[in-house]
Design a protein around this motif. Structure first.
Motif, mmCIF file in Angstrom:
data_model
loop_
_atom_site.group_PDB
_atom_site.id
_atom_site.type_symbol
_atom_site.label_atom_id
_atom_site.label_comp_id
_atom_site.label_asym_id
_atom_site.label_seq_id
_atom_site.Cartn_x
_atom_site.Cartn_y
_atom_site.Cartn_z
ATOM 1 N N MET A 425 0.402 -5.608 -1.792
ATOM 2 C CA MET A 425 -0.153 -4.258 -1.715
ATOM 3 C C MET A 425 -1.609 -4.276 -1.253
ATOM 4 S SD MET A 425 1.541 -2.737 -5.195
ATOM 5 C CE MET A 425 0.683 -1.157 -5.066
ATOM 6 N N LYS A 428 -1.779 -5.171 2.526
ATOM 7 C CA LYS A 428 -1.291 -4.128 3.431
ATOM 8 C C LYS A 428 -1.859 -2.748 3.099
ATOM 9 C CE LYS A 428 2.967 -6.602 4.535
ATOM 10 N NZ LYS A 428 4.434 -6.522 4.679
ATOM 11 N N SER A 429 -2.829 -2.717 2.201
ATOM 12 C CA SER A 429 -3.537 -1.470 1.849
ATOM 13 C C SER A 429 -2.618 -0.398 1.285
ATOM 14 C CB SER A 429 -4.293 -0.931 3.076
ATOM 15 O OG SER A 429 -5.234 -1.871 3.527
ATOM 16 N N TYR A 430 -1.599 -0.796 0.553
ATOM 17 C CA TYR A 430 -0.778 0.181 -0.161
ATOM 18 C C TYR A 430 -1.524 0.633 -1.412
ATOM 19 C CZ TYR A 430 3.228 -1.284 2.675
ATOM 20 O OH TYR A 430 4.085 -1.557 3.716
ATOM 21 N N ARG A 431 -1.390 1.901 -1.734
ATOM 22 C CA ARG A 431 -2.036 2.418 -2.938
ATOM 23 C C ARG A 431 -1.174 2.206 -4.167
ATOM 24 N NH1 ARG A 431 -7.127 2.989 -4.602
ATOM 25 N NH2 ARG A 431 -7.187 4.328 -6.448
ATOM 26 N N TYR A 432 0.136 2.377 -3.999
ATOM 27 C CA TYR A 432 1.012 2.140 -5.143
ATOM 28 C C TYR A 432 2.408 1.778 -4.670
ATOM 29 C CZ TYR A 432 3.204 6.783 -4.584
ATOM 30 O OH TYR A 432 3.889 7.879 -4.113
ATOM 31 N N CYS A 433 3.199 1.242 -5.602
ATOM 32 C CA CYS A 433 4.618 1.016 -5.351
ATOM 33 C C CYS A 433 5.378 1.285 -6.638
ATOM 34 C CB CYS A 433 4.890 -0.401 -4.846
ATOM 35 S SG CYS A 433 4.857 -1.668 -6.125
ATOM 36 N N GLU A 492 9.553 -7.315 -1.019
ATOM 37 C CA GLU A 492 9.590 -6.037 -0.301
ATOM 38 C C GLU A 492 11.047 -5.707 0.045
ATOM 39 O OE1 GLU A 492 6.009 -5.401 2.464
ATOM 40 O OE2 GLU A 492 6.272 -7.578 2.467
ATOM 41 N N LYS A 497 9.514 1.440 -3.315
ATOM 42 C CA LYS A 497 8.867 2.410 -2.433
ATOM 43 C C LYS A 497 7.364 2.130 -2.441
ATOM 44 C CE LYS A 497 7.659 7.299 -1.987
ATOM 45 N NZ LYS A 497 7.736 8.635 -2.604
ATOM 46 N N PHE A 498 6.811 1.892 -1.263
ATOM 47 C CA PHE A 498 5.365 1.654 -1.114
ATOM 48 C C PHE A 498 4.726 2.893 -0.496
ATOM 49 C CE2 PHE A 498 7.246 -2.526 -1.127
ATOM 50 C CZ PHE A 498 6.370 -3.294 -1.866
ATOM 51 N N SER A 499 3.493 3.154 -0.888
ATOM 52 C CA SER A 499 2.781 4.307 -0.320
ATOM 53 C C SER A 499 1.305 3.999 -0.167
ATOM 54 C CB SER A 499 2.959 5.539 -1.233
ATOM 55 O OG SER A 499 2.198 6.615 -0.743
ATOM 56 N N LYS A 500 0.711 4.502 0.890
ATOM 57 C CA LYS A 500 -0.727 4.364 1.110
ATOM 58 C C LYS A 500 -1.484 5.624 0.708
ATOM 59 C CE LYS A 500 -0.316 0.998 4.842
ATOM 60 N NZ LYS A 500 -0.739 0.616 6.199
#
Length: 500
Positions: A425, A428-433, A492, A497-500
Motif C-alpha cells: 500500500m 503504490k500510494s493506496y490509502r486503504y484496503c 493482491e 479492495k484497494f483505494s487511493k
C-alpha cells in the motif's frame, strides 16, 4: 481511586498502532519494523509490563502447553541451555523481554494505556483511538487521542479483568478462600490444606502437581470435574531424536521437526478418533495404575482435539494421582457448604480452599468499542479473511493463533502478511484496503471461526466473527497451507479492495 482528567485531550499521530504488548504485539512490531522501517508506530499496552497473558497469570506451575520451538518466534529461535521444550512463566517472560530488547522495540511502547474506542473515518482514511492513559507521577488518568492509518489488534481473546466462574448455589456458606487462577493471591497459604479444584482443563492439570509438591504442599487436592478431558504425557525436555536434529541440523530444522510432528499427531487424531481415544485413555491407565483408574473419570464425551489436548510434562499430573496426593471426582455440584462442596453422588468433598479453574471469558479486541464512521461494528456478521482481516473493515489487522498448535506459528505468518500488505500500500500510494465478500448470489455459509467445543468458546459464539467453508474465508488450522498462501501467493487478490 484513580481519577480521570478529561479537561484536555492530547492528540498523537502515528502511521500504525498496535494494541497489546504480548506475544502477538511483539510479533506485529517486529515484522512492521522490519518490512516498513520508515513507518512510525506505537504499541499501546494497558498493563505496566510487556508479556500479555504471561505477565497477567501467576498461579503455581504456570507453563506453556506447546513446545517452545514452535511457541518461540521464527525470527528469534528458542534456545535453552537445559534443552527444555516446555517453558515456565519466567522463562517465557525472559524470552519475550530478550526479543523486545534485541530488536529495540521498547522505545515504541506506551504502557498503562487502555484503548476505549476505535473509529474508522472514511473521509480522512484514519483510525482514531480514544484511550485512558495513566500518569507516571500519580494514579490519575487522562484521555489521549491517537490517530493512525493502520491498526493492529493484538489483544488476545479473553477478559483480563475476570475469568469465568459459574453461579454456585450457597456460595456464601463456604468460609474459606474461593479463588479463580486468573487472579492468584501472592500470599495464599495452602500448606497442609484440603483443596478442591473445580475444572479439568489445562489450568487444573497444571495447578494440581504444583500444589502437592514442596515445603508448602497441600494435604490433599481433589479435582472435581463434570466430565473428563483428554490428557497425554509429553517430555518436558528434548528427546534423543530432537537433540540429534538440533546437533546435526540446527535450530530451524528442530523447529520444523516439532511443527511436522504436531501436525502429524493432530491429523491422526482427526482421521482415527476412536483409535486415538483408546490410545490416550489406555495411556492414562498405564500412568496412574489400574487400581486408581476408573473409566468414567478418564473417558471424555468428545473426540480428541474437539477441545485442546491437555499436555502433562513428564506425566507430572498422573504421578500426582498415582501417589495419592490428589484424586479425581466426576460429579455435579449441588451446593457449597461450610465444610466444602456437596455433590450429587459423593456427599461433601472437604475443602479449606476452593479453586475455580472454570475457564475464561471471551473478550475480543480488549473490550474496546469499534465503529466505522461512528456506526457500531456488528462482529458476528463479519467474516475472517486469511486469518488476519475482516470484510468491510479497512486497514484493520487481527492477531489470531491456531487452536491445534502453537499460537505463535499463525501469529508469525499473519503479522508478516499484514506488514507485507502495508508495504504494498505504501509503495503504490493506496490509502486503504479491505476484504470484500462475494457479490450477491454467491452468499457464503457462516460457521464459527473457532471450531472447538470448549465451554468458553461455546458460551461466546454470538460474539465471534465467522469463517466460511472455502478459501480465503476458511481457517484451515494448517501451518503448511497457511505458509504457502500467505508467503508465496500474491496478497493482491480479487477479494481485497484497494483505494487511493
Amino acid at each position: 481511586m484513580a481519577t480521570e482528567d478529561t479537561s484536555t485531550s492530547n492528540v498523537v499521530e502515528f502511521d500504525a498502532l498496535i494494541i497489546g504488548g504480548g506475544v502477538s504485539g511483539v510479533s506485529a512490531a517486529y515484522h512492521l519494523q522490519k518490512t516498513c522501517p520508515s513507518l512510525k508506530f506505537c504499541i499501546l499496552e494497558a498493563r505496566k509490563n510487556m508479556g500479555g497473558t504471561w505477565d497477567l497469570f501467576d498461579y503455581p506451575g504456570l507453563r506453556s502447553d506447546s513446545d517452545m520451538y514452535t511457541f518461540g518466534f521464527s525470527f528469534r529461535p528458542w534456545a535453552s541451555q537445559t534443552q527444555s521444550v516446555i517453558g515456565t512463566k519466567q522463562t517465557i517472560l525472559d524470552y519475550l523481554h530478550t526479543v523486545v530488547k534485541e530488536f529495540d522495540l521498547q522505545k515504541h511502547v506506551q504502557f498503562q494505556c487502555q484503548v476505549l474506542n476505535a473509529d474508522w473515518d472514511s473521509q480522512e482514511g484514519n483510525w482514531t483511538l480514544t484511550t485512558s492513559q495513566k500518569q507516571n507521577h500519580d494514579d490519575s488518568t487522562t484521555t489521549v487521542i491517537y490517530r493512525a492509518r493502520y491498526l493492529f489488534s493484538c489483544t488476545g481473546y479473553y477478559n483480563y479483568e475476570e475469568g469465568y466462574t459459574p453461579e454456585f448455589p450457597n456460595r456464601d456458606a463456604f468460609p474459606g478462600p474461593i479463588i479463580h487462577p486468573q487472579h492468584w493471591p501472592k500470599d495464599l497459604d495452602y500448606k497442609d490444606k484440603n483443596i478442591v479444584v473445580i475444572g479439568s482443563g489445562a489450568t487444573a492439570v497444571t495447578l494440581i502437581p504444583s500444589l502437592t509438591e514442596g515445603p508448602h504442599a497441600a494435604s490433599h487436592v481433589t479435582m472435581l470435574q463434570r466430565s473428563p478431558t483428554f490428557m497425554a504425557s509429553r517430555p518436558s525436555h528434548m528427546t534423543i531424536l530432537s537433540r540429534s536434529i538440533l546437533y546435526w541440523f540446527g535450530q530451524d530444522a528442530t523447529r520444523w521437526f516439532y511443527i511436522l510432528f504436531g501436525m502429524f499427531f493432530y491429523n491422526i487424531c482427526q482421521s482415527f478418533p476412536r483409535a486415538l481415544s483408546e490410545f490416550l485413555i489406555d495411556g492414562v491407565e498405564h500412568q496412574i495404575g489400574s487400581d486408581k483408574f476408573k473409566e468414567d473419570d478418564w473417558t471424555p464425551r468428545y473426540k480428541p482435539w474437539d477441545q485442546r489436548l491437555c499436555a502433562c510434562p513428564d506425566g507430572d499430573f498422573f504421578k500426582t494421582i498415582k501417589s495419592g496426593k490428589a484424586s479425581v471426582v466426576t460429579d455435579h455440584i449441588v451446593e457449597f457448604t461450610e465444610k466444602g462442596v456437596r455433590t450429587e453422588k459423593n456427599d461433601v468433598l472437604p475443602a479449606d480452599i476452593i479453586i475455580t479453574a472454570t475457564g475464561l471469558k471471551i473478550h475480543f479486541f480488549g473490550g474496546m468499542n469499534i465503529t466505522l464512521d461512528q456506526k457500531p461494528l456488528d462482529m458476528p456478521s463479519r467474516f475472517i479473511y486469511k486469518g488476519f482481516m475482516m470484510n468491510g473493515v479497512p486497514n484493520f489487522f487481527v492477531a489470531g493463533g491456531y487452536t491445534n498448535a502453537s499460537w505463535t506459528l499463525k501469529i508469525d505468518l499473519t503479522m508478516q502478511a499484514a506488514s507485507d500488505l502495508i508495504n504494498i500500500m505504501e509503495t503504490k500510494s493506496y490509502r486503504y484496503c479491505q476484504p470484500e465478500l462475494p457479490k450477491p448470489g454467491n452468499e457464503m455459509e457462516a460457521v464459527p471461526s473457532i471450531d472447538l467445543t470448549s465451554g468458553y468458546i461455546q458460551r461466546s459464539k454470538h460474539l465471534i466473527p465467522s469463517q466460511s467453508t472455502f478459501y480465503p474465508w476458511r481457517l484451515y488450522q494448517n501451518y503448511l497451507y497457511d505458509k504457502y498462501s500467505l508467503q508465496f501467493q500474491s496478497l493482491e487478490d480479487d477479494t481485497l479492495k484497494f483505494s487511493k
